[in-house]
Motif scaffolding. Structure first.
Motif, PDB file in Angstrom:
ATOM      1  N   UNK A 257       0.829  -1.214   0.000  1.00 50.98           N
ATOM      2  CA  UNK A 257       0.000   0.000   0.000  1.00 50.98           C
ATOM      3  C   UNK A 257       0.860   1.259   0.000  1.00 50.98           C
ATOM      4  N   UNK A 258       1.894   1.251   0.819  1.00 52.49           N
ATOM      5  CA  UNK A 258       2.749   2.438   0.903  1.00 52.49           C
ATOM      6  C   UNK A 258       3.628   2.582  -0.333  1.00 52.49           C
ATOM      7  N   UNK A 259       4.116   1.460  -0.874  1.00 48.66           N
ATOM      8  CA  UNK A 259       4.879   1.523  -2.123  1.00 48.66           C
ATOM      9  C   UNK A 259       4.014   2.131  -3.220  1.00 48.66           C
ATOM     10  N   UNK A 260       2.769   1.654  -3.341  1.00 50.03           N
ATOM     11  CA  UNK A 260       1.867   2.147  -4.383  1.00 50.03           C
ATOM     12  C   UNK A 260       1.619   3.640  -4.234  1.00 50.03           C
ATOM     13  N   UNK A 261       1.394   4.074  -3.027  1.00 47.12           N
ATOM     14  CA  UNK A 261       1.155   5.502  -2.789  1.00 47.12           C
ATOM     15  C   UNK A 261       2.384   6.331  -3.152  1.00 47.12           C
TER      16      UNK A 261
ATOM     17  N   UNK B 177       4.799   5.728  -5.297  1.00 46.65           N
ATOM     18  CA  UNK B 177       5.165   5.791  -6.723  1.00 46.65           C
ATOM     19  C   UNK B 177       3.989   6.246  -7.588  1.00 46.65           C
ATOM     20  N   UNK B 178       2.930   6.729  -6.950  1.00 45.62           N
ATOM     21  CA  UNK B 178       1.806   7.268  -7.705  1.00 45.62           C
ATOM     22  C   UNK B 178       0.898   6.242  -8.337  1.00 45.62           C
ATOM     23  N   UNK B 179       0.917   5.013  -7.830  1.00 45.75           N
ATOM     24  CA  UNK B 179      -0.013   3.997  -8.297  1.00 45.75           C
ATOM     25  C   UNK B 179       0.305   3.360  -9.629  1.00 45.75           C
ATOM     26  N   UNK B 180       1.484   3.627 -10.191  1.00 46.69           N
ATOM     27  CA  UNK B 180       1.838   2.988 -11.461  1.00 46.69           C
ATOM     28  C   UNK B 180       3.352   2.890 -11.606  1.00 46.69           C
ATOM     29  N   UNK B 181       3.780   1.928 -12.413  1.00 46.41           N
ATOM     30  CA  UNK B 181       5.204   1.759 -12.670  1.00 46.41           C
ATOM     31  C   UNK B 181       5.687   0.356 -12.349  1.00 46.41           C
ATOM     32  N   UNK B 182       6.995   0.157 -12.509  1.00 50.43           N
ATOM     33  CA  UNK B 182       7.628  -1.144 -12.289  1.00 50.43           C
ATOM     34  C   UNK B 182       8.292  -1.187 -10.910  1.00 50.43           C
ATOM     35  N   UNK B 183       8.127  -2.319 -10.208  1.00 47.14           N
ATOM     36  CA  UNK B 183       8.797  -2.510  -8.922  1.00 47.14           C
ATOM     37  C   UNK B 183       9.403  -3.909  -8.874  1.00 47.14           C
ATOM     38  N   UNK B 184      10.370  -4.066  -8.003  1.00 47.47           N
ATOM     39  CA  UNK B 184      11.009  -5.361  -7.787  1.00 47.47           C
ATOM     40  C   UNK B 184      11.004  -5.700  -6.309  1.00 47.47           C
ATOM     41  N   UNK B 185      11.296  -6.965  -6.018  1.00 46.68           N
ATOM     42  CA  UNK B 185      11.351  -7.446  -4.637  1.00 46.68           C
ATOM     43  C   UNK B 185      12.682  -8.154  -4.416  1.00 46.68           C
ATOM     44  N   UNK B 186      13.393  -7.761  -3.358  1.00 47.71           N
ATOM     45  CA  UNK B 186      14.554  -8.512  -2.893  1.00 47.71           C
ATOM     46  C   UNK B 186      14.112  -9.222  -1.611  1.00 47.71           C
ATOM     47  N   UNK B 187      13.856 -10.522  -1.728  1.00 50.51           N
ATOM     48  CA  UNK B 187      13.366 -11.307  -0.605  1.00 50.51           C
ATOM     49  C   UNK B 187      14.496 -11.909   0.196  1.00 50.51           C
ATOM     50  N   UNK B 188      14.150 -12.382   1.395  1.00 50.95           N
ATOM     51  CA  UNK B 188      15.189 -13.007   2.226  1.00 50.95           C
ATOM     52  C   UNK B 188      15.081 -14.524   2.268  1.00 50.95           C
ATOM     53  N   UNK B 189      13.942 -15.077   1.865  1.00 50.36           N
ATOM     54  CA  UNK B 189      13.810 -16.534   1.840  1.00 50.36           C
ATOM     55  C   UNK B 189      12.585 -16.936   1.036  1.00 50.36           C
TER      56      UNK B 189
END
Length: 331
Positions: A157-161, A163-175
């Motif tokens: 929710x906070x990421x979306x807010x 970046x303005x609700x649009x665009x490309x994102x990635x995830x660096x996970x830990x497991x």
């Protein structure tokens, strides 16, 4: 056992399980597996954590020690040097079982590898409770943890807010094995897919919670996706790896929106200086206190709940000094 919220049940612990360990006490712990058990006249609870080096686990340890002191019980708190050291953690678990504690609290790195040793604990009438992440099977009586899917959705929710609700994102996970890594990822992904059709998750990679490996992954992700707007790091090491990648690449602060998870001095500083937009924090002191309480209650044959949700909270520059948020941050 599936750990659903607020489901109370009797801890199936026979009175014969309340056997005090006859070794010398130690409320410390460490990556070397220190601690010799209870003092003989006190209840002894053995805690085996996923790790020991991250500030998160030190905060869990603090909460556990504080509650143990309040209850008048002896504890040991141990964990491997890195959260990839499954064999080392299993050896610590086996050592704890062999000491014959009044209860065991365990945070599973690999939910399948711990099934067999915990069956041994059950055979010895040692009650088992979990913290942070459970083991598969039906041995554990309780889980004290953050609802990781809810926390992942909050991060989305906070990421979306941001970046303005649009665009490309990635995830660096830990497991992609233990439940916290899986659920923090899935909570984020599912929220984006359900509510933000103009945001595309272009890559998910795993750095094992190691900041060096996570930094290399983040740099490769940024290079491969020049239009990338944000990266979500699913634990302390992952998030700091992303921060370090941005700094090493010399990117302007805020050009890439970084959303982290957990706390620690490095993330707090990154938020304050504008490198990181914000993060989700847990209540690790509360987790430590709650799991000791659950272990104590189970060892005394009292009812325990299947799941104690200790909460998750968003923090950024605007609320980092709020007393309610400050209380769940750790450095």
């Amino acid at each position: 056992m599936k750990f659903g919220k607020k489901t109370a049940f009797a801890a199936l612990v026979a009175s014969a399980a309340l056997v005090m360990a006859g070794c010398a006490g130690d409320t410390g712990g460490g990556d070397a597996g220190s601690g010799d058990g209870g003092s003989g006249d006190k209840m002894y609870i053995a805690l085996v954590s996923k790790g020991f080096q991250h500030q998160f686990w030190q905060a869990v340890k603090k909460g556990a020690e504080e509650r143990a002191a309040e209850l008048g019980v002896d504890i040991t708190f141990e964990g491997p040097a890195a959260e990839t050291e499954i064999d080392a953690q299993l050896q610590m678990l086996q050592t704890a079982i062999d000491k014959g504690p009044d209860a065991i609290a365990y945070a599973a790195l690999d939910p399948e590898a711990c099934v067999t040793p915990l069956e041994q604990a059950k055979a010895k009438d040692i009650p088992v409770v979990y913290f942070d992440a459970p083991c598969d099977g039906d041995v554990g009586l309780s889980l004290s943890a953050t609802d990781s899917k809810v926390a992942g959705a909050l991060a989305a929710e906070h990421m979306a807010e941001l970046i303005g609700g649009k665009g490309e994102v990635g995830i660096v996970g830990h497991s992609q094995i233990n439940s916290t890594g899986v659920e923090r990822r899935d909570g984020f992904v599912e929220k984006i897919e359900a509510d933000y059709p103009d945001i595309k998750i272009v890559d998910i990679q795993y750095g094992d919670g190691d900041h060096l490996k996570s930094a290399d992954i983040a740099k490769a992700m940024i290079a491969a996706h020049p239009d990338l707007k944000g990266i979500y790091g699913t634990n302390e090491g992952s998030a700091i790896g992303v921060v370090n990648a941005v700094n090493e690449l010399g990117l302007e602060k805020g050009k890439l929106t970084i959303v982290g998870f957990d706390s620690g001095a490095a993330q707090i500083n990154a938020i304050k200086d504008g490198t990181m937009a914000g993060a989700i924090t847990q209540d690790p002191i509360g987790i430590g206190a709650q799991v000791v309480q659950a272990a104590y209650d189970a060892a005394n044959g009292k009812d325990v709940e299947e799941f104690y949700d200790t909460g998750s909270y968003w923090y950024d520059k605007t609320n980092i000094d709020d007393p309610k948020i400050a209380a769940v941050l750790y450095e």
